[in-house]
Design a protein around this motif. Structure first.
Motif, mmCIF file in Angstrom:
data_model
loop_
_atom_site.group_PDB
_atom_site.id
_atom_site.type_symbol
_atom_site.label_atom_id
_atom_site.label_comp_id
_atom_site.label_asym_id
_atom_site.label_seq_id
_atom_site.Cartn_x
_atom_site.Cartn_y
_atom_site.Cartn_z
ATOM 1 N N GLU A 35 -12.551 -32.541 47.420
ATOM 2 C CA GLU A 35 -12.811 -31.709 46.263
ATOM 3 C C GLU A 35 -11.160 -32.362 45.470
ATOM 4 N N ASN A 36 -11.150 -32.601 45.697
ATOM 5 C CA ASN A 36 -9.391 -32.407 44.273
ATOM 6 C C ASN A 36 -8.832 -32.177 44.227
ATOM 7 N N GLN A 37 -8.559 -30.365 45.396
ATOM 8 C CA GLN A 37 -7.982 -29.824 45.719
ATOM 9 C C GLN A 37 -7.045 -29.447 46.296
ATOM 10 N N PHE A 38 -5.452 -28.953 45.918
ATOM 11 C CA PHE A 38 -4.592 -28.905 46.850
ATOM 12 C C PHE A 38 -4.258 -27.381 46.969
ATOM 13 N N PHE A 39 -3.568 -27.359 48.960
ATOM 14 C CA PHE A 39 -4.394 -26.579 49.696
ATOM 15 C C PHE A 39 -2.402 -26.008 49.788
ATOM 16 N N VAL A 40 -1.820 -25.066 50.100
ATOM 17 C CA VAL A 40 -0.082 -24.589 50.215
ATOM 18 C C VAL A 40 -0.270 -23.354 51.750
ATOM 19 N N LEU A 41 -0.060 -23.417 53.105
ATOM 20 C CA LEU A 41 0.000 -22.591 54.250
ATOM 21 C C LEU A 41 1.519 -21.525 53.364
ATOM 22 N N LEU A 42 1.174 -20.237 53.654
ATOM 23 C CA LEU A 42 2.141 -19.282 53.250
ATOM 24 C C LEU A 42 1.896 -18.103 53.725
ATOM 25 N N SER A 43 2.925 -17.680 54.959
ATOM 26 C CA SER A 43 2.723 -16.510 56.194
ATOM 27 C C SER A 43 1.264 -16.472 56.687
ATOM 28 N N GLY A 44 0.865 -17.810 56.957
ATOM 29 C CA GLY A 44 -0.033 -17.183 57.305
ATOM 30 C C GLY A 44 -1.719 -17.685 56.841
ATOM 31 N N ARG A 45 -1.356 -17.629 55.472
ATOM 32 C CA ARG A 45 -2.803 -17.170 54.598
ATOM 33 C C ARG A 45 -2.561 -18.525 53.841
ATOM 34 N N TRP A 46 -4.087 -18.680 53.480
ATOM 35 C CA TRP A 46 -4.096 -20.339 52.517
ATOM 36 C C TRP A 46 -4.494 -20.014 50.881
ATOM 37 N N TYR A 47 -4.264 -20.647 50.464
ATOM 38 C CA TYR A 47 -3.804 -20.457 48.953
ATOM 39 C C TYR A 47 -4.495 -22.077 48.394
ATOM 40 N N SER A 48 -4.916 -22.128 46.658
ATOM 41 C CA SER A 48 -5.561 -23.349 46.399
ATOM 42 C C SER A 48 -5.564 -23.640 45.415
ATOM 43 N N ALA A 49 -5.397 -25.266 44.827
ATOM 44 C CA ALA A 49 -4.749 -24.745 42.914
ATOM 45 C C ALA A 49 -5.490 -26.390 42.763
ATOM 46 N N ALA A 50 -6.087 -26.461 41.207
ATOM 47 C CA ALA A 50 -5.757 -27.826 41.238
ATOM 48 C C ALA A 50 -4.750 -29.078 40.584
ATOM 49 N N ALA A 51 -3.527 -28.280 40.989
ATOM 50 C CA ALA A 51 -2.285 -28.745 40.662
ATOM 51 C C ALA A 51 -1.173 -28.150 41.339
ATOM 52 N N LEU A 52 -0.319 -29.161 41.092
ATOM 53 C CA LEU A 52 0.612 -28.239 41.990
ATOM 54 C C LEU A 52 1.279 -26.947 41.680
ATOM 55 N N ASN A 53 1.045 -26.605 39.678
ATOM 56 C CA ASN A 53 1.906 -26.142 39.226
ATOM 57 C C ASN A 53 1.226 -25.154 38.883
ATOM 58 N N GLY A 54 -0.019 -25.036 39.163
ATOM 59 C CA GLY A 54 -1.352 -23.750 39.712
ATOM 60 C C GLY A 54 -2.013 -24.157 38.361
ATOM 61 N N PRO A 55 -2.515 -22.502 38.521
ATOM 62 C CA PRO A 55 -2.544 -21.871 39.392
ATOM 63 C C PRO A 55 -3.288 -21.470 40.609
ATOM 64 N N TRP A 56 -2.883 -21.097 41.718
ATOM 65 C CA TRP A 56 -3.082 -20.652 42.229
ATOM 66 C C TRP A 56 -4.014 -19.356 42.787
ATOM 67 N N VAL A 57 -5.158 -19.456 43.633
ATOM 68 C CA VAL A 57 -5.928 -19.063 44.905
ATOM 69 C C VAL A 57 -6.376 -18.296 45.428
ATOM 70 N N TYR A 58 -6.381 -17.464 46.426
ATOM 71 C CA TYR A 58 -6.412 -17.155 47.988
ATOM 72 C C TYR A 58 -8.047 -18.133 47.940
ATOM 73 N N ALA A 59 -7.830 -18.435 49.383
ATOM 74 C CA ALA A 59 -8.827 -19.543 49.759
ATOM 75 C C ALA A 59 -9.081 -19.681 51.342
ATOM 76 N N GLY A 60 -8.442 -18.401 52.077
ATOM 77 C CA GLY A 60 -9.149 -18.665 53.354
ATOM 78 C C GLY A 60 -10.529 -18.259 53.602
ATOM 79 N N ASN A 61 -11.485 -17.838 52.567
ATOM 80 C CA ASN A 61 -12.813 -17.500 52.918
ATOM 81 C C ASN A 61 -13.034 -18.717 52.076
ATOM 82 N N ASP A 62 -12.599 -19.797 52.118
ATOM 83 C CA ASP A 62 -13.457 -21.420 51.713
ATOM 84 C C ASP A 62 -12.511 -22.109 51.613
ATOM 85 N N LEU A 63 -12.047 -22.225 53.062
ATOM 86 C CA LEU A 63 -11.240 -23.156 53.312
ATOM 87 C C LEU A 63 -12.512 -24.129 53.779
ATOM 88 N N PRO A 64 -12.456 -25.434 53.631
ATOM 89 C CA PRO A 64 -12.779 -26.928 53.960
ATOM 90 C C PRO A 64 -12.832 -26.869 55.301
#
Length: 765
Positions: free
Chosen positions: A340-369
Motif C-alpha cells: 500500500e506504500n504506507q508508513f506505520f509507527v507504533l506509539l504508546s501501543g497505538r498504530w498510526y499511518s501516513a503516506a510519508a514520514l512527515n505526515g499527516p498521521w492518522v490512527y490506523a489500529g482498525n485498518d492494520l494490514p
C-alpha cells in the motif's frame, strides 16, 4: 535550601561522576554517542531501554514462593498424593479460580488409584513475581473413575485428609495459557486515539517538551530560575531574559523556548553558584561550558509529542514472509507496507499511518494490514506483536492488564497512616458526565459523592464525611465510582476494587488500568495501550511562594512508552527525550516541604527502586525508601499483605529443602525437591483430567491413553475409536490442555529467566 527532585514512574540522571572524554555505548543494537562526563544522565534511560524494569531488575534466584513446578506430592500417615498441574476452566473476575486436577492417590497399603478433583478457590496475585496463590481451596467434586461406589467413598475421604487446603502457588503464565482457549473476560476502554504531534529527523536531534506555559522555580542566591515542567535541564537568566538548555554534551541558548536555539560557550556567572549537593551536580560538571561541539537539532512542543529519530537517512529491511519493511536505524517502531506504500509507527501501543514520514498521521489500529500478524516470533520486530490484535502476544498482554495485584489490608493500621493535604481549603471540580466531583488542589484522588468523600490512596479505598477526614477504610465502593469516564484524570481509580474479608481486614485489588495500562477494543480484537490518550491540564496554584504550585497529570505521549511482556507494563525513556524522560517529570511540588524537589529514582509499573522521595502521578503515591516498592508494598507489610507475604505469614512456610532421586509409580525416573507446600516431582507432567471426568496421559509419540482399573489403555487401539461428538469434544479438550500446559511452562521458564538475569534477556529497541 534542600532540593529533593521527585519523579514519575520514569527515570532520572543523577548518578556518580564519569571520566571526561567521548565514548560509544552499545546495547542490543542500540548505539548512543555520549560524552562520558554526561554519560550519567543517560545510564538509567539505557537501563530501561534494555531491561524495561518493572520491579528493579536485580540478578537473583526466583522467589521460593513462586510456582515451584508440577506435579507435586504430599504424604501423610503413609499415604501419598501426587497431583498434576490444574487445568483452569475459569477465573471469575480474576479473583475466583475454577479448575480440574488429575491426581494419583496411593494408600498406606500401596494400592494406587487415579482420580480427578474439581476445585474452586479465591486467589491472591503478586504481579511482581507473576504468581497466583490459592487461598482457600474447595474440592467441589472428587471422582475415581475406576473405583466402585464403596471404594470411591473411602478414597475420597482419604483424599480430603491429605489434599492441600490453601497456599498453593501457580504461575500466572500457566493460568493464562489455559484461559487463552476459553473466553476470558475483557473490559475495553474508549480511549482517545488522536495522533500526537509527530516530528521526524535524520540528523541528531532532541525533543524539548514543556507542559503548556513554562513553570519557573527560583534558584536561591542567584538570578536564575529553572523550568520545572520540562524534560531537559533548562535555565532562565532573568536579567537578560534568555534561556539556557543543557543537552548531552553542549549548551544551547535562545530568547524563547521555541527557539531558534544556538550553541553557546558562554554561561551566566550565576551558573557557578548552583547549590552543592542538591542534584545540580551533573549540571555543575558542565560549568563552564565545554568547547563548542556539534549540537543537536531541537524540536520544541508545548503539547504531547513524539520524535522519530533516525541515524542518517532511513534504512529498511524486509520481514520474512510479509510485505513489510522495518526501519533498522532508529529506536522507533517504524514500518512500511510495500503493498500500500504506507508508513506505520507504533506509539504508546497505538498504530498510526501516513503516506510519508512527515505526515499527516492518522490512527490506523482498525485498518492494520494483516501482514503484521504474520511477523515471525523470532523477528527483530517481534516486540510489536503485543500491539497486533488477534495475536497470542496481544492476548497475553490484555489478560495481564486485567489480572489484579491483590493485598489483604489491615483496616486500623491503614487508617493510622492515611494522609491528605490540600493547597488551602479543599476545592472540587465536577467529573464530566457524572454527579461526582474531585478535589483539584491535592495530589491525592479524593471524590465527593453526595455527602460522602472517597479517597483512593496507594490502591486502598477510604471513606469520610469531611474532605479533611478522619478517613476510614471502606468495605464497599459505590457503583457510581466506576462510571468515571476516561476523559477524567481520576479514571484510573476505577481499576481498584475493595471488599471486606474480616472484621479487621479488607482485600484490595489493583489491575493494570490503575498504573496507566488500558485495554483498547479494536476491529478484530483487543490490545493494551499506555494512557487514555486524553490530555489533562495541570493544576497551578499561586500560593505564598515566589512560584506557582504545579501538579501535572499523566501524559500518554512524549514519554517513549514501550511494552515489556515480562513485567506486564510499559517502560519509559529514550535518550532523545532527555534525562527526565517526560515534560512532567523533571520536578515535583512537594506539599511536605512547600517547595519543588529533585531526586534520583528508577520506577516501574509493578514496583521499583528509589534513593529519595518519588512521586507517581497515576497513583498519587509518594515514597521514601531505599527498597523496592509496589502500590501495596509502600504501605509496609504490617498494613498490606500481598500474596507471597500471606504465604509467609503462616499459611505455608518456606524452605530450600533437599533433593533426591525417586522412581515414580509407573517406573520412570525423576527428581524430587522437597518444599513445605509439597514435593515437586521433576518427571512427566503429562497427566490430564478430561472433561468427562476420566484421567488421561499423553505419551512421547503424542498419543493418548486412558486410565482404567489400574492400567493405561491406548486410545485408538483394540478398536477403540472416538467418533461421537462428546468423545471428540473430550479429545480436542485434551489436545488444547496439552498445548496450553506446554506454552505455560515455556512462558514461566522465560519469566523466571528474566528475573534471574535481572532483565538482561529482554531486547529493547
Amino acid at each position: 535550601m534542600i532540593f529533593l527532585r521527585q519523579s514519575n514512574i520514569q527515570i532520572n540522571s543523577r548518578f556518580p561522576d564519569r571520566k571526561s572524554g567521548d565514548g560509544v555505548k552499545k546495547w542490543s543494537g542500540v548505539s548512543l554517542k555520549v560524552s562520558k562526563n554526561r554519560l550519567a544522565y543517560f545510564i538509567p534511560i539505557l537501563i530501561l531501554l534494555i531491561l524495561n524494569i518493572g520491579p528493579l531488575a536485580i540478578a537473583q534466584e526466583p522467589d521460593s514462593l513462586q510456582d515451584i513446578g508440577w506435579p507435586r506430592q504430599v504424604e501423610k500417615d503413609g499415604a501419598t498424593l501426587l497431583y498434576y498441574q490444574p487445568q483452569v476452566d475459569g477465573w471469575e473476575d480474576y479473583k475466583i479460580i475454577k479448575a480440574r486436577v488429575a491426581f494419583s492417590l496411593t494408600g498406606s497399603d500401596g494400592q494406587q488409584a487415579m482420580g480427578v478433583a474439581s476445585i474452586r478457590s479465591h486467589t491472591l496475585v503478586d504481579m511482581e513475581t507473576r504468581t497466583a496463590f490459592l487461598q482457600d481451596i474447595i474440592y467441589e467434586g472428587v471422582r475415581f473413575p475406576s473405583a466402585d461406589v464403596g471404594q470411591s467413598k473411602e478414597l475420597e475421604k482419604l483424599f480430603r485428609t491429605i489434599a492441600p487446603s490453601g497456599g498453593e502457588s501457580i504461575a500466572v503464565d500457566r493460568v493464562m495459557a489455559d484461559l487463552q482457549h476459553g473466553q476470558p473476560q475483557t473490559k475495553t476502554v474508549a480511549v482517545n486515539n488522536d495522533p500526537p504531534i509527530l516530528f521526524s529527523s535524520d540528523e541528531p536531534a532532541i525533543l524539548l517538551l514543556v507542559d503548556r506555559d513554562p513553570v519557573l522555580a527560583p534558584i536561591e542566591k542567584t538570578d536564575l530560575e529553572f523550568v520545572v515542567n520540562t524534560n531537559w535541564d533548562v535555565f532562565y537568566e532573568k536579567p537578560k531574559k534568555r534561556y539556557y538548555l543543557l543537552t548531552d554534551h553542549a549548551w544551547l541558548t535562545a530568547t524563547a523556548l521555541g527557539g531558534p536555539w544556538e550553541r553557546t560557550g558562554k554561561l551566566p556567572n550565576s551558573m557557578k553558584k548552583l547549590p552543592e549537593g542538591e542534584n545540580f551536580d551533573e549540571v555543575k560538571k558542565m560549568v563552564p561550558a565545554p568547547k563548542l561541539t556539534t549540537a543537536p537539532k531541537v524540536f520544541y512542543s508545548d503539547a504531547p509529542a513524539e520524535l522519530l529519530l533516525f541515524e542518517g537517512e532511513p534504512k529498511y529491511a524486509p520481514i520474512q514472509g510479509t510485505e513489510l519493511l522495518y526501519a533498522v536505524n532508529t529506536e522507533n517502531d517504524v514500518f512500511v507496507d510495500k503493498s500500500e506504500n504506507q508508513f506505520f509507527v507504533l506509539l504508546s501501543g497505538r498504530w498510526y499511518s501516513a503516506a510519508a514520514l512527515n505526515g499527516p498521521w492518522v490512527y490506523a489500529g482498525n485498518d492494520l494490514p494483516t501482514d503484521f500478524s504474520n511477523i515471525p516470533s523470532d523477528s527483530p520486530k517481534a516486540n510489536v506483536l503485543v500491539a497486533v490484535p488477534g495475536t497470542i502476544e496481544a492476548s497475553d498482554a490484555v489478560m495481564l492488564a486485567q489480572i489484579p495485584t491483590t493485598a489483604l489490608v489491615n483496616k486500623a493500621d491503614a487508617e493510622a497512616k492515611v494522609s491528605v493535604s490540600y493547597d488551602g481549603n479543599p476545592e472540587f471540580r465536577p467529573i464530566a458526565g457524572t454527579s461526582m466531583f474531585y478535589a483539584s488542589n491535592t495530589p491525592q484522588k479524593v471524590i465527593r459523592l453526595d455527602d460522602d468523600y472517597y479517597l483512593c490512596y496507594q490502591a486502598v479505598w477510604f471513606k469520610a464525611s469531611d474532605p479533611m477526614g478522619p478517613w476510614k477504610t471502606s468495605e464497599q465502593i459505590p457503583n457510581e465510582i466506576y462510571t468515571i469516564p476516561p476523559s477524567s484524570p481520576l479514571y484510573n481509580v476505577t481499576y481498584v476494587t475493595q471488599t471486606a474479608k474480616s472484621d479487621t481486614t479488607v482485600q484490595s485489588n489493583a489491575s493494570g488500568g490503575y498504573f496507566g495500562m488500558f485495554v483498547m477494543g479494536m476491529a478484530v480484537g483487543a490490545t493494551v495501550v499506555y494512557g487514555t490518550g486524553f490530555y489533562y491540564p495541570p493544576y497551578l496554584f499561586w500560593g505564598p511562594y515566589p512560584y506557582p504550585i504545579y501538579r501535572p497529570w499523566p501524559m500518554t505521549y512524549g514519554v517513549a512508552a514501550v511494552y515489556n511482556p515480562w513485567t506486564g507494563g510499559y517502560a519509559m525513556g529514550r535518550s532523545a527525550y532527555g534525562p527526565y524522560g517526560a515534560a512532567h517529570t523533571a520536578a515535583w511540588y512537594n506539599p511536605a516541604t512547600g517547595r519543588y524537589g529533585r531526586s534520583a529514582s528508577v520506577q516501574g509499573w509493578y514496583g521499583g527502586r528509589t534513593s529519595a522521595s518519588a512521586y507517581n502521578p497515576w497513583t498519587g503515591t509518594y515514597a521514601h525508601t531505599n527498597q523496592g516498592h509496589s502500590p501495596y508494598a509502600q504501605w509496609g507489610n504490617s498494613v498490606a499483605t500481598r500474596g507471597n507475604q500471606w504465604v509467609q505469614a503462616g499459611h505455608v512456610t518456606t524452605g530450600r529443602g533437599t533433593a533426591a532421586g525417586i522412581r515414580t509409580s509407573d517406573g520412570r525416573q525423576g527428581m524430587i525437591v522437597h518444599r513445605a507446600n509439597g514435593t515437586v516431582v521433576h518427571t512427566d507432567n503429562g497427566v490430564f483430567a478430561g472433561h468427562d471426568g476420566n484421567v488421561y496421559r499423553r505419551n512421547e509419540e503424542g498419543g493418548w491413553s486412558q486410565y482404567n482399573r489400574g492400567d493405561w489403555k491406548g486410545l485408538g487401539s483394540n478398536g477403540r475409536t472416538f467418533n461421537s461428538p462428546s468423545q471428540q469434544h473430550v479429545m480436542s479438550g485434551l489436545d488444547r490442555s496439552q498445548l496450553s500446559r506446554q506454552r505455560g511452562q515455556v512462558q514461566t521458564q522465560r519469566f523466571n529467566s528474566f528475573q534471574r538475569t535481572g532483565g538482561g534477556g529482554i531486547r529493547r529497541r
